[in-house]
Design an enzyme around this catalytic site. Structure first.
Site, mmCIF file in Angstrom:
data_model
loop_
_atom_site.group_PDB
_atom_site.id
_atom_site.type_symbol
_atom_site.label_atom_id
_atom_site.label_comp_id
_atom_site.label_asym_id
_atom_site.label_seq_id
_atom_site.Cartn_x
_atom_site.Cartn_y
_atom_site.Cartn_z
ATOM 1 N N GLY A 43 0.831 -1.198 0.000
ATOM 2 C CA GLY A 43 0.000 0.000 0.000
ATOM 3 C C GLY A 43 0.862 1.243 0.000
ATOM 4 O O GLY A 43 2.003 1.207 0.481
ATOM 5 N N GLN A 48 2.858 9.950 1.406
ATOM 6 C CA GLN A 48 4.124 9.215 1.436
ATOM 7 C C GLN A 48 5.037 9.525 0.246
ATOM 8 O O GLN A 48 6.215 9.175 0.255
ATOM 9 C CB GLN A 48 3.864 7.701 1.465
ATOM 10 N N CYS A 87 5.622 -0.039 7.366
ATOM 11 C CA CYS A 87 5.266 1.122 6.561
ATOM 12 C C CYS A 87 6.486 1.543 5.745
ATOM 13 O O CYS A 87 7.596 1.610 6.284
ATOM 14 C CB CYS A 87 4.822 2.257 7.485
ATOM 15 N N LEU A 88 6.270 1.820 4.455
ATOM 16 C CA LEU A 88 7.391 2.228 3.598
ATOM 17 C C LEU A 88 8.021 3.533 4.097
ATOM 18 O O LEU A 88 9.169 3.820 3.774
ATOM 19 C CB LEU A 88 6.922 2.386 2.150
ATOM 20 N N HIS A 129 -4.801 1.287 7.214
ATOM 21 C CA HIS A 129 -3.451 1.853 7.372
ATOM 22 C C HIS A 129 -3.239 3.006 6.380
ATOM 23 O O HIS A 129 -2.761 4.081 6.762
ATOM 24 C CB HIS A 129 -2.417 0.735 7.145
ATOM 25 N N GLU A 130 -3.641 2.794 5.128
ATOM 26 C CA GLU A 130 -3.453 3.838 4.097
ATOM 27 C C GLU A 130 -4.398 5.016 4.339
ATOM 28 O O GLU A 130 -4.014 6.168 4.156
ATOM 29 C CB GLU A 130 -3.660 3.261 2.693
ATOM 30 N N HIS A 133 -2.983 7.406 6.699
ATOM 31 C CA HIS A 133 -1.967 8.306 6.121
ATOM 32 C C HIS A 133 -2.612 9.612 5.624
ATOM 33 O O HIS A 133 -2.007 10.673 5.715
ATOM 34 C CB HIS A 133 -1.250 7.637 4.946
HETATM 35 NI NI NI Z 1 2.320 3.310 5.766
#
Ligand code: NI
Length: 161
Positions: A43, A48, A87-88, A129-130, A133
C-alpha cells in the site's frame, strides 16, 4: 517518486480531496503503483510521496492494484484483530497493531467511477493503514506510548548508524 520517511512533516498533515479525476490523476495513480512495487509494499498513500492529496493504492499478492480516491470509511466491524504492520515511510520497523477486522469504504477509482467495497482480513487492514496516512496518522500512533517510544528510538538509532 521518492518515498518520504518519518520526520517529514508532510506525513503529519491532513491530505486534501482531489477536485477532478482526470488523466493526470490516472498517471499519478500509475506512478504510485510503480513506486509501491519498487518499495515492495502492499500500500502507498499520497502523503508518502509528498502529495497532500486524498489518494492511495493497494495491491495484495496475486491481486490487481486498487486505487482509492477521496475515500470515506463508512463502516467498521466491532470485531478487531491484531497483525504485524510495517510502513514504507518507517523502513525496517514492524509492530502488532489492533484494528477492526472488517471495513466498508466508499471511494472513486482512477477512471472516476465511484465504488463501495466491503473488505476484511489483510485488505481491510491495509485500507485502514493507508486511510490513516490521509489523516496524518501513522501505524506507530496506534501503539501504546511505551511501545511507540521504543520503536521510534530504535528507528532513530538505525537511521544514525
Ligand atoms: Ni504506511
Amino acid at each position: 517518486m521518492e518515498i518520504v520517511t518519518l520526520g517529514n512533516d508532510v506525513l503529519r498533515q491532513k491530505a486534501l480531496p482531489l477536485q477532478d479525476i482526470d488523466d493526470t490523476v490516472k498517471a499519478l495513480a500509475q506512478e504510485m503503483i510503480e513506486t509501491m512495487h519498487r518499495g515492495r509494499g502492499i500500500g502507498l498513500a499520497g502523503p508518502q510521496v509528498g502529495l497532500l492529496q486524498r489518494i492511495f493504492v493497494v495491491q495484495l499478492d496475486g491481486e490487481s492494484p486498487r486505487v482509492f480516491i477521496n475515500p470515506t470509511i463508512i463502516g467498521t466491524s466491532p470485531e478487531t484483530s491484531q497483525y504485524e504492520e510495517g510502513c514504507l515511510s518507517i523502513p525496517g520497523m514492524y509492530a502488532d497493531v489492533t484494528r477492526p477486522e472488517k471495513v466498508t469504504i466508499q471511494a472513486w477509482n482512477e477512471r472516476g467511477r465511484p465504488f463501495t467495497l466491503d473488505a476484511e482480513g489483510l485488505l481491510a487492514r491495509v485500507i485502514q493503514h493507508e486511510y490513516d496516512h490521509l489523516e496524518g496518522i501513522l501505524f506507530i500512533d496506534r501503539l501504546s506510548a511505551p511501545k511507540r517510544n521504543r520503536l521510534v528510538a530504535l528507528y532513530d538509532k538505525k537511521m544514525r548508524a
